[in-house]
Design an enzyme around this catalytic site. Sequence first.
Site, PDB file in Angstrom:
ATOM      1  N   LYS A 196       0.807  -1.215   0.000  1.00 27.65           N
ATOM      2  CA  LYS A 196       0.000   0.000   0.000  1.00 27.65           C
ATOM      3  C   LYS A 196       0.847   1.276   0.000  1.00 27.65           C
ATOM      4  CE  LYS A 196      -1.496   0.728   4.076  1.00 27.65           C
ATOM      5  NZ  LYS A 196      -1.039   1.900   4.827  1.00 27.65           N
ATOM      6  N   ARG A 216      -7.459   4.958  10.862  1.00 23.49           N
ATOM      7  CA  ARG A 216      -7.110   3.636  11.371  1.00 23.49           C
ATOM      8  C   ARG A 216      -8.241   3.085  12.238  1.00 23.49           C
ATOM      9  NH1 ARG A 216      -3.173   1.340  15.328  1.00 23.49           N
ATOM     10  NH2 ARG A 216      -2.649  -0.642  14.380  1.00 23.49           N
ATOM     11  N   ARG A 240      11.476 -12.560   2.092  1.00 26.77           N
ATOM     12  CA  ARG A 240      12.267 -11.341   2.002  1.00 26.77           C
ATOM     13  C   ARG A 240      13.540 -11.474   2.836  1.00 26.77           C
ATOM     14  NH1 ARG A 240       9.321  -5.601   3.049  1.00 26.77           N
ATOM     15  NH2 ARG A 240       9.499  -6.178   5.249  1.00 26.77           N
ATOM     16  N   ARG A 291      14.834 -10.475   8.419  1.00 25.96           N
ATOM     17  CA  ARG A 291      14.635  -9.570   9.545  1.00 25.96           C
ATOM     18  C   ARG A 291      13.638 -10.197  10.516  1.00 25.96           C
ATOM     19  NH1 ARG A 291      12.586  -4.025   8.432  1.00 25.96           N
ATOM     20  NH2 ARG A 291      10.813  -5.297   7.841  1.00 25.96           N
ATOM     21  N   ARG A 295       1.186  -9.283  13.747  1.00 31.16           N
ATOM     22  CA  ARG A 295       0.968  -7.905  13.294  1.00 31.16           C
ATOM     23  C   ARG A 295      -0.317  -7.810  12.467  1.00 31.16           C
ATOM     24  NH1 ARG A 295       6.106  -6.858  11.260  1.00 31.16           N
ATOM     25  NH2 ARG A 295       5.509  -6.749   9.086  1.00 31.16           N
TER      26      ARG A 295
END
Length: 235
Positions: free
Chosen positions: A15, A90, A137, A170, A181
Site C-alpha cells: 500500500k 485507522r 524477504r 529480519r 501484526r
Amino acid sequence: MRLNMVLIGPPGSGKGTQAVRLAGRYGVPHISTGDILRAAVRAATPLGQQVSATLASGGLVGDDLITDLVRERLARKDTARGFVLDGFPRTVAQAHALDELFAPAHREPHEPVPHAPLIVVLVAVADQAIVGRLSRRRICASCAITQSVSEDSEVNADPCPYCGGSLVRREDDEPETVRRRLATYAAFAEPVTGLYRSRLRFATVDGLRHPDAVTAALCAKIEYLRDLDSAQNAP
Ligand SMILES: [Zn+2]
C-alpha cells in the site's frame, strides 16, 4: 480535478509504495500518518510535543490527537488538488472525523459541499500471501539491499547475489511476527473497511499482482470513481 483519496490495506500489501506512485501520478501529496507524526515531533509544535510525550510514555497516539494532526496537514496549500492518505483513518472514530471534514453534518442544505468526495480503495492481499511474501524477504548484512529469495530457500543460507554477503531474514518478517501484526491490524481495520465497503466510492484491487499491474488497476478504479462525481455534478 481533485483527488481526495484514502488508500487502505494491511502491512505488507504494498500500500505504501502504491500511495507514493499515485501521489506522483496525480500531482498530489502523499500523506502518511507515520511521516506526520515524525514531522510533528521534529517541529516541536504544541501538537508535536503531545506526540513526543505520548510516544515517550509508550502509549498509542489517540484518535483526537492524530485527527488534529491530519486536519492540520490537510489544510496546507499543497493539498489544493487533493491528497492520498496512507495510514489514516485507522479507527472508526477517525473515519467519522474524516467524514466530518469533507461532509460536515452541520452544513446548511444550500451550502456547497466544501470538497470533492472521498475515494477509498482497499489493496487486498490475503494474510497467508503476506506471510509468504515477507518470509521470502531477505536483507543483505553487508550491502543492505532488500531482496526476495525462492520459496524453498533456507533461512539465512544464501549469499547475496550483489556482494556475496550473507542474506538474513529480519525479525519483523518472521512468519509468527507477521501473523501477530496482521491480527492486530485486522482488529482495527475490519470495522473501518466495513464502514467504507457499502459506499458508492469504494473499490478493492488485488494487491497480489506485480506492483505495476496493481498501480494500473488503482488508476482505473480512481478514474472510474472520479467520473461518478462529474456525472453527478452535470446539469
Ligand atoms: Zn549484499
